[in-house]
Design a protein around this motif. Sequence first.
Motif, PDB file in Angstrom:
ATOM      1  N   ASP A 151       0.814  -1.210   0.000  1.00 40.97           N
ATOM      2  CA  ASP A 151       0.000   0.000   0.000  1.00 40.97           C
ATOM      3  C   ASP A 151       0.850   1.264   0.000  1.00 40.97           C
ATOM      4  O   ASP A 151       0.328   2.358  -0.240  1.00 40.97           O
ATOM      5  N   ARG A 152       2.135   1.117   0.274  1.00 42.83           N
ATOM      6  CA  ARG A 152       3.051   2.256   0.247  1.00 42.83           C
ATOM      7  C   ARG A 152       3.959   2.242  -0.982  1.00 42.83           C
ATOM      8  O   ARG A 152       4.761   3.160  -1.169  1.00 42.83           O
ATOM      9  N   PHE A 153       3.837   1.215  -1.794  1.00 42.49           N
ATOM     10  CA  PHE A 153       4.685   1.096  -2.975  1.00 42.49           C
ATOM     11  C   PHE A 153       4.272   2.112  -4.043  1.00 42.49           C
ATOM     12  O   PHE A 153       3.087   2.353  -4.269  1.00 42.49           O
ATOM     13  N   VAL A 175      -3.582  -2.916 -12.938  1.00 43.61           N
ATOM     14  CA  VAL A 175      -3.090  -3.813 -11.887  1.00 43.61           C
ATOM     15  C   VAL A 175      -2.242  -3.061 -10.871  1.00 43.61           C
ATOM     16  O   VAL A 175      -2.238  -3.395  -9.678  1.00 43.61           O
ATOM     17  N   ILE A 176      -1.550  -2.023 -11.311  1.00 49.11           N
ATOM     18  CA  ILE A 176      -0.740  -1.249 -10.383  1.00 49.11           C
ATOM     19  C   ILE A 176      -1.619  -0.506  -9.387  1.00 49.11           C
ATOM     20  O   ILE A 176      -1.391  -0.554  -8.171  1.00 49.11           O
ATOM     21  N   VAL A 177      -2.656   0.171  -9.879  1.00 45.03           N
ATOM     22  CA  VAL A 177      -3.495   0.944  -8.947  1.00 45.03           C
ATOM     23  C   VAL A 177      -4.387   0.034  -8.101  1.00 45.03           C
ATOM     24  O   VAL A 177      -4.822   0.440  -7.025  1.00 45.03           O
ATOM     25  N   GLU A 178      -4.635  -1.190  -8.574  1.00 41.85           N
ATOM     26  CA  GLU A 178      -5.410  -2.142  -7.769  1.00 41.85           C
ATOM     27  C   GLU A 178      -4.582  -2.726  -6.619  1.00 41.85           C
ATOM     28  O   GLU A 178      -5.098  -2.962  -5.535  1.00 41.85           O
ATOM     29  N   ARG A 179      -3.287  -2.945  -6.871  1.00 44.51           N
ATOM     30  CA  ARG A 179      -2.472  -3.725  -5.930  1.00 44.51           C
ATOM     31  C   ARG A 179      -1.519  -2.884  -5.076  1.00 44.51           C
ATOM     32  O   ARG A 179      -1.055  -3.352  -4.034  1.00 44.51           O
ATOM     33  N   PHE A 180      -1.199  -1.663  -5.556  1.00 43.27           N
ATOM     34  CA  PHE A 180      -0.151  -0.902  -4.895  1.00 43.27           C
ATOM     35  C   PHE A 180      -0.607   0.526  -4.588  1.00 43.27           C
ATOM     36  O   PHE A 180      -1.669   0.960  -5.019  1.00 43.27           O
ATOM     37  N   GLY A 181       0.231   1.232  -3.852  1.00 46.63           N
ATOM     38  CA  GLY A 181      -0.167   2.536  -3.350  1.00 46.63           C
ATOM     39  C   GLY A 181      -0.318   3.613  -4.398  1.00 46.63           C
ATOM     40  O   GLY A 181      -1.255   4.420  -4.346  1.00 46.63           O
ATOM     41  N   ASP A 182       0.601   3.654  -5.384  1.00 46.04           N
ATOM     42  CA  ASP A 182       0.557   4.746  -6.359  1.00 46.04           C
ATOM     43  C   ASP A 182       1.341   4.339  -7.593  1.00 46.04           C
ATOM     44  O   ASP A 182       2.038   3.319  -7.610  1.00 46.04           O
ATOM     45  N   MET A 183       1.246   5.160  -8.638  1.00 42.74           N
ATOM     46  CA  MET A 183       1.874   4.869  -9.911  1.00 42.74           C
ATOM     47  C   MET A 183       2.498   6.131 -10.476  1.00 42.74           C
ATOM     48  O   MET A 183       1.984   7.238 -10.281  1.00 42.74           O
ATOM     49  N   ARG A 184       3.623   5.980 -11.161  1.00 41.11           N
ATOM     50  CA  ARG A 184       4.261   7.060 -11.919  1.00 41.11           C
ATOM     51  C   ARG A 184       4.672   6.504 -13.286  1.00 41.11           C
ATOM     52  O   ARG A 184       4.863   5.312 -13.437  1.00 41.11           O
ATOM     53  N   ARG A 185       4.807   7.413 -14.266  1.00 38.08           N
ATOM     54  CA  ARG A 185       5.426   7.038 -15.534  1.00 38.08           C
ATOM     55  C   ARG A 185       6.292   8.192 -15.982  1.00 38.08           C
ATOM     56  O   ARG A 185       5.866   9.343 -15.938  1.00 38.08           O
ATOM     57  N   PHE A 186       7.528   7.896 -16.428  1.00 37.75           N
ATOM     58  CA  PHE A 186       8.503   8.947 -16.708  1.00 37.75           C
ATOM     59  C   PHE A 186       8.987   9.005 -18.151  1.00 37.75           C
ATOM     60  O   PHE A 186       9.606   9.979 -18.554  1.00 37.75           O
ATOM     61  N   ALA A 258       1.796  -8.923 -10.775  1.00 33.78           N
ATOM     62  CA  ALA A 258       1.178  -7.830 -11.520  1.00 33.78           C
ATOM     63  C   ALA A 258       1.640  -7.837 -12.977  1.00 33.78           C
ATOM     64  O   ALA A 258       0.831  -7.672 -13.905  1.00 33.78           O
ATOM     65  N   ALA A 259       2.939  -8.043 -13.195  1.00 31.67           N
ATOM     66  CA  ALA A 259       3.461  -8.095 -14.563  1.00 31.67           C
ATOM     67  C   ALA A 259       2.872  -9.268 -15.331  1.00 31.67           C
ATOM     68  O   ALA A 259       2.566  -9.162 -16.528  1.00 31.67           O
TER      69      ALA A 259
END
Length: 268
Positions: A151-153, A175-186, A258-259
Amino acid sequence: MTEYADRVRVAEAAARAGAAVAAEGFRTGIAIEEKGQKTDVVTQADRDAQRAVIERIREAFPDDAIVGEEDDELKAVPASGPAWVIDPIDGTNNYVRDIPVWATSVAAVVDGEPVAAANVMPALSDCYTAGPDGARLNGSELSVSEADDPDRFVICPTIWWDFDRRDEYARACEVIVERFGDMRRFGCAQAVLGMVAAGSLEATITNVDPNPWDTVAGVYLVRQAGGTVTDLEGERWTHESQGLVASNGTRHDEVLAAARDVEKIRMS
């Protein structure tokens, strides 16, 4: 003094030389060319920076093979012997949009295994380096995040999905927003891998088969900073692997799951 100290020094010097050339063209309205797809672009700065990188490598290691994204350099890492894997501007789409997240990347490999790496990001005044004695950012030792609560990832979906694979990109975000705290893309794989190595991100995932110049240096950074990098099967990642899953290692199985969920879309 390590066995590969000279290659560590040359990797950094070559990356800095290429980055200096690329920086001269940054935010100057440089002409853009497409390499076949609208999101796959190149500039003269890419070519000029690659020449600067190669010149610096050739001064020290004139007989080594060079794998590079532009021009007529090799496109695959040799299975044996010493070689260099270079990307003059990783994140060219950022570069041409005046976004400062791009890097000149240089990695040295021996028998396919990285032994030195440097990712120089001149617009951010950052230089990531790695050798047998660890990974560093601007001279300070790096270590991956110690976080173990999903939840903090913060996770990044990296390596671009082409237009005919956007359902996989959508699933990666889901899957990222379902399983983990937040998402970024760079938009710069080498920068993202550096962020995992530095503990700014907990992980990055893709099921796309990445090019070596987008990944080899950054993968070495993550490993030398204490992280874990595998393919989609959970096996140790190599330049020939399918997909790429890099994490701080505390919940790698969950990141890997997730991957794999993304890959199910492609296989269906």
